[in-house]
Design a protein around this motif. Structure first.
Motif, PDB file in Angstrom:
ATOM      1  N   LEU A  93      40.223  13.553  96.911  1.00 28.22           N
ATOM      2  CA  LEU A  93      39.327  14.621  96.482  1.00 28.22           C
ATOM      3  C   LEU A  93      38.508  14.208  95.264  1.00 28.22           C
ATOM      4  N   TYR A 142      35.214  22.063 100.822  1.00 26.49           N
ATOM      5  CA  TYR A 142      36.606  22.120 100.377  1.00 26.49           C
ATOM      6  C   TYR A 142      37.533  21.913 101.576  1.00 26.49           C
ATOM      7  N   VAL A 178      40.058  22.767  93.530  1.00 27.42           N
ATOM      8  CA  VAL A 178      40.516  23.523  94.695  1.00 27.42           C
ATOM      9  C   VAL A 178      41.028  24.895  94.278  1.00 27.42           C
ATOM     10  N   ALA A 204      38.167  27.312  93.232  1.00 29.94           N
ATOM     11  CA  ALA A 204      37.056  27.481  94.170  1.00 29.94           C
ATOM     12  C   ALA A 204      36.971  28.917  94.679  1.00 29.94           C
ATOM     13  N   GLY A 263      43.347  22.372 104.727  1.00 36.07           N
ATOM     14  CA  GLY A 263      43.868  22.885 103.470  1.00 36.07           C
ATOM     15  C   GLY A 263      45.365  22.677 103.313  1.00 36.07           C
ATOM     16  N   GLY A 294      37.014  19.256  93.843  1.00 38.85           N
ATOM     17  CA  GLY A 294      37.765  19.673  95.018  1.00 38.85           C
ATOM     18  C   GLY A 294      37.139  19.306  96.340  1.00 38.85           C
ATOM     19  N   GLY A 295      35.933  18.739  96.340  1.00 43.59           N
ATOM     20  CA  GLY A 295      35.324  18.279  97.581  1.00 43.59           C
ATOM     21  C   GLY A 295      36.044  17.056  98.122  1.00 43.59           C
TER      22      GLY A 295
END
Length: 374
Positions: free
Chosen positions: A91, A260, A284, A287, A267, A95-96
């Motif tokens: 990541l 994300y 994350v 977000a 996730g 958080g991408g």
């Protein structure tokens, strides 16, 4: 084709076999040998042989290697058992997703991180910055390692025959028949280290074999001889249709730095409840997911396929998303696609419309994967 493209250690083999080539992530790679449909069918019905030497391989070793990877990646790796593999994510701070990865634990103090070809340099650079230190050494071995995959229902028999048919200087590894999924075994091929992993990207049973670039051609030929008519060389075109049927995300389509993990359906990989701090955790956790598009599977009828980038609309004609990957499924015989759509219309069973070259294609949200082996 540019002379600057990287050439696989199996390039001469592909040339001799009459493969058609494409530029993929800076590599000259076989896109097909005969036809996309024939190669796709071979993997579903028998077995296919793939050259994946364009992938990146980064070794992380040392007494603190596991803990270093815990901080560098979004999954907890320090508790991974020796001989096991784990799907993980690299990541960005916000958080991408920078890449999705497979991590193998080869020994107590040795891990192998396998990155997508398009992101191999990014992954190596980030791991050096995040995990390299006096007790965890990061080494980019991408140019030293060749990767060959055997995928399909006949893969166990073929790889077993390759082992049994080898003499003392050939392929040597313990029995793979009862080897579990997402496991890895260490062996040897012509005196060099060989790793055999029961992993893959096709939705079928299969193995990925890691050897040195010097032994790649010999290992390929050993597998071809063991496979006979049951094993068909395959290019990247059918690899894409196979992974799409299996609902597996592709970086740059279903995954990206602007998405994300939760948006892309991965996730669960982010171990927020079971580990300490890691790069991207705060991004994350903070977000705001309100209104962000989420990944869904779409199925249609007829013979027209929606392609990546095509607009998706709801029943009232309002634009609600876009196709990330689409194809006329060779196995199922109807159009399938993955798309990022407004969460308000992402429920299974929802009727949507995809644009196919200016014409509407009715599609319905379905559960992923589209295809699952029995």
């Amino acid at each position: 084709m540019s002379q600057e493209l990287l050439i696989s250690p199996l390039g001469a083999v592909h040339e001799a076999a009459g493969a058609a080539f494409t530029d993929f992530a800076g590599w000259k790679m076989p896109v097909r040998y005969t036809s996309d449909l024939a190669e796709h069918a071979a993997v579903r019905e028998s077995a296919g042989l793939f050259d994946l030497s364009h992938m990146g391989e980064i070794e992380v070793a040392g007494p603190a290697a596991g803990e270093a990877l815990d901080r560098a990646l979004a999954g907890k790796l320090s508790t991974l058992a020796v001989g096991r593999a784990k799907y993980s994510l690299l990541l960005a701070e916000d958080g991408g997703v920078l890449d999705d990865l497979i991590v193998y634990r080869l020994a107590d103090e040795r891990f192998l991180v396998v990155a997508n070809a398009s992101n191999a340099e990014v992954v190596a650079r980030e791991l050096l910055a995040r995990a390299d230190g006096p007790d965890s050494r990061v080494t980019d071995r991408s140019r030293e390692i060749a990767l060959i995959a055997v995928q399909g229902p006949r893969s166990v028999d073929i790889v077993t025959r390759a082992v049994m048919g080898a003499d003392g200087t050939g392929l040597s590894i313990q029995d793979i028949t009862d080897m579990g999924y997402y496991r890895v075994l260490a062996g040897a091929y012509e005196g060099a280290e060989l790793l055999v992993a029961r992993t893959g990207y096709t939705g079928e049973d299969g193995f990925e074999l890691y050897t040195t670039v010097e032994h790649a051609e010999s290992l390929w030929n050993t597998l071809v001889e063991a496979g006979g008519d049951e094993l068909v060389p395959c290019g990247l075109a059918c690899r894409d249709t196979l992974r799409l049927e299996a609902g597996m995300p592709l970086y740059g389509h279903e995954l990206g730095a602007d998405l994300y993990p939760a948006q892309s359906g991965v996730g669960r990989v982010v171990a927020l409840s079971s580990k300490g701090d890691f790069v991207g955790r705060s991004g994350v956790e903070s977000a705001d997911m309100t209104g962000r598009p989420v990944l869904v599977g779409l199925a249609g009828e007829g013979r027209r396929a929606a392609r990546a980038g095509s607009t998706v609309k709801d029943a009232e004609g309002r634009e609600v998303g876009a196709i990330t990957s689409g194809v006329l499924s060779p196995t199922l015989g109807h159009p399938i696609a993955m798309a990022l759509v407004d969460p308000a219309c992402a429920e299974t069973g929802t009727a949507l419309v995809a644009d196919v070259r200016g014409k509407d294609l009715p599609m319905t949200i379905v559960d992923l994967p589209f295809y699952q082996r029995s």
